[in-house]
Design a protein around this motif. Sequence first.
Motif, PDB file in Angstrom:
ATOM      1  N   THR A 376       0.792  -1.230   0.000  1.00 43.66           N
ATOM      2  CA  THR A 376       0.000   0.000   0.000  1.00 43.66           C
ATOM      3  C   THR A 376       0.826   1.282   0.000  1.00 43.66           C
ATOM      4  O   THR A 376       0.278   2.361  -0.218  1.00 43.66           O
ATOM      5  N   SER A 377       2.133   1.196   0.231  1.00 43.68           N
ATOM      6  CA  SER A 377       2.970   2.400   0.242  1.00 43.68           C
ATOM      7  C   SER A 377       4.417   1.981   0.031  1.00 43.68           C
ATOM      8  O   SER A 377       4.756   0.799   0.151  1.00 43.68           O
ATOM      9  N   HIS A 378       5.287   2.956  -0.285  1.00 40.38           N
ATOM     10  CA  HIS A 378       6.681   2.584  -0.513  1.00 40.38           C
ATOM     11  C   HIS A 378       7.531   2.814   0.733  1.00 40.38           C
ATOM     12  O   HIS A 378       7.183   3.568   1.641  1.00 40.38           O
ATOM     13  N   ALA A 379       8.666   2.131   0.755  1.00 36.75           N
ATOM     14  CA  ALA A 379       9.496   2.076   1.957  1.00 36.75           C
ATOM     15  C   ALA A 379      10.057   3.433   2.352  1.00 36.75           C
ATOM     16  O   ALA A 379      10.188   3.740   3.545  1.00 36.75           O
ATOM     17  N   MET A 380      10.412   4.259   1.369  1.00 33.25           N
ATOM     18  CA  MET A 380      11.137   5.486   1.694  1.00 33.25           C
ATOM     19  C   MET A 380      10.294   6.493   2.460  1.00 33.25           C
ATOM     20  O   MET A 380      10.821   7.407   3.081  1.00 33.25           O
ATOM     21  N   LYS A 381       8.970   6.346   2.428  1.00 36.16           N
ATOM     22  CA  LYS A 381       8.137   7.242   3.238  1.00 36.16           C
ATOM     23  C   LYS A 381       8.356   6.984   4.729  1.00 36.16           C
ATOM     24  O   LYS A 381       8.024   7.818   5.566  1.00 36.16           O
ATOM     25  N   TYR A 382       8.919   5.830   5.045  1.00 37.15           N
ATOM     26  CA  TYR A 382       9.153   5.462   6.440  1.00 37.15           C
ATOM     27  C   TYR A 382      10.632   5.520   6.800  1.00 37.15           C
ATOM     28  O   TYR A 382      11.039   5.032   7.854  1.00 37.15           O
TER      29      TYR A 382
END
Length: 405
Positions: A376-382
């Motif tokens: 649902t989302s990519h890793a770099m946002k975290y």
Amino acid sequence: MNQLGLFCSRCSAKLAFRYEQLKCSCGGTLLVDYDLEQIRRNVKKEALQTRYPSMWRYKELLPVRSPEAIISLGEGWTPLLRLQAWEHKLPLRQLWIKREEQNPTGSFKSRGFSVAVSLLREAGALKAAVPSNGNAAGALAAYAGHAGIQAYVFIPLDCPPLIVQECPLYGAHTFLVDGLIHDAAAIIEVGKQEQGWVNVGTLKEPGRVEGKKTMGFELAEQLGWTLPDVIIFPTGGGSGVIGMWKAYQELKTLGWIDGDMPRFVCVQEKGCQPLVDGLGARGKLAAAQIPDVTEASPTGMRVPNPPDLELILSIIEQSGGTAIALSKEQIAEAALALGSQGISSSPEGSAAWAGMLSLCDSGWLHPTDSVVLFNTSHAMKYAILDAKSQMPVIKNYGDFLQRLK
């Protein structure tokens, strides 16, 4: 023009369409009702092949009456990647991953807010507010900015800093809350009348479920108007699961698909697992106190009190699905496993992978199953802002060899 109404997911009452206040008098959630017979007469699924590859290819099944009101950044029609190498390693017939991290704001939240903000524009709203663990805030900020609507986002203090920082870059009024997502939601409810905010939190308005519904449409179309046996989805507030379940009911009524519904698997992190606990209670849900989930990671799965827990549980049960909670360690290992395959996965998407492995081990998944996971989302946002401090520092090749030891 779409002929719209609302229906109650619990008592089936029919009501006139409205933009806010989506609770029925019985306590059920109100969902958008379409004249599906009219759509069936006027739209053929084959016609979709000539349309632009975005989620708005399904415009007749979305609740925006005026085309001029649509706010789009190019969301939807994300890749469905088959993982054939893993099909040979696991007891599964087919394995796919739906790459929602490729949406305009880096997460599946783009879909919901494209529709929600379009409805805000259609209704003439000037301000919108959302409580969020991160990605919903970024999506509202981006789409509201594109629409010229003021966005106010309220985010728990411990949420990922990169997600927090993107909100003011999109022009949103951004506030950190010393608490969890339900504390952020309480602030909006107290202030919405005085501030003139429309609350676009989960299940507070009709657009977000409808936008996420398009994941179900796309999946059916990408699989040749067939359905997988199992969908594994990371779940917090639950609007993604509600939307896809609704999508498949609509497609069946239109006669575009047939066969059994997919078994829905909702994955959560241990420490915040209301769906797992709710299923364990066998329908005897108490009007419980919100549990202490401060040990759970600040991700989209950390929603201790989903807005309509009963509806999500009913979807799981009706579909023959289940809910599973994974440890932080399982989720971290899954992120590396997906990363090694070239897939940038958020903790939520990694949890879906970890859940799939766990269900293979337990035998819940069968060798005859076709399975779709949602990233649902990519890793770099975290990513951690000071990530450099966690990486090895070398001056020469000798240092490199030393690090290998």
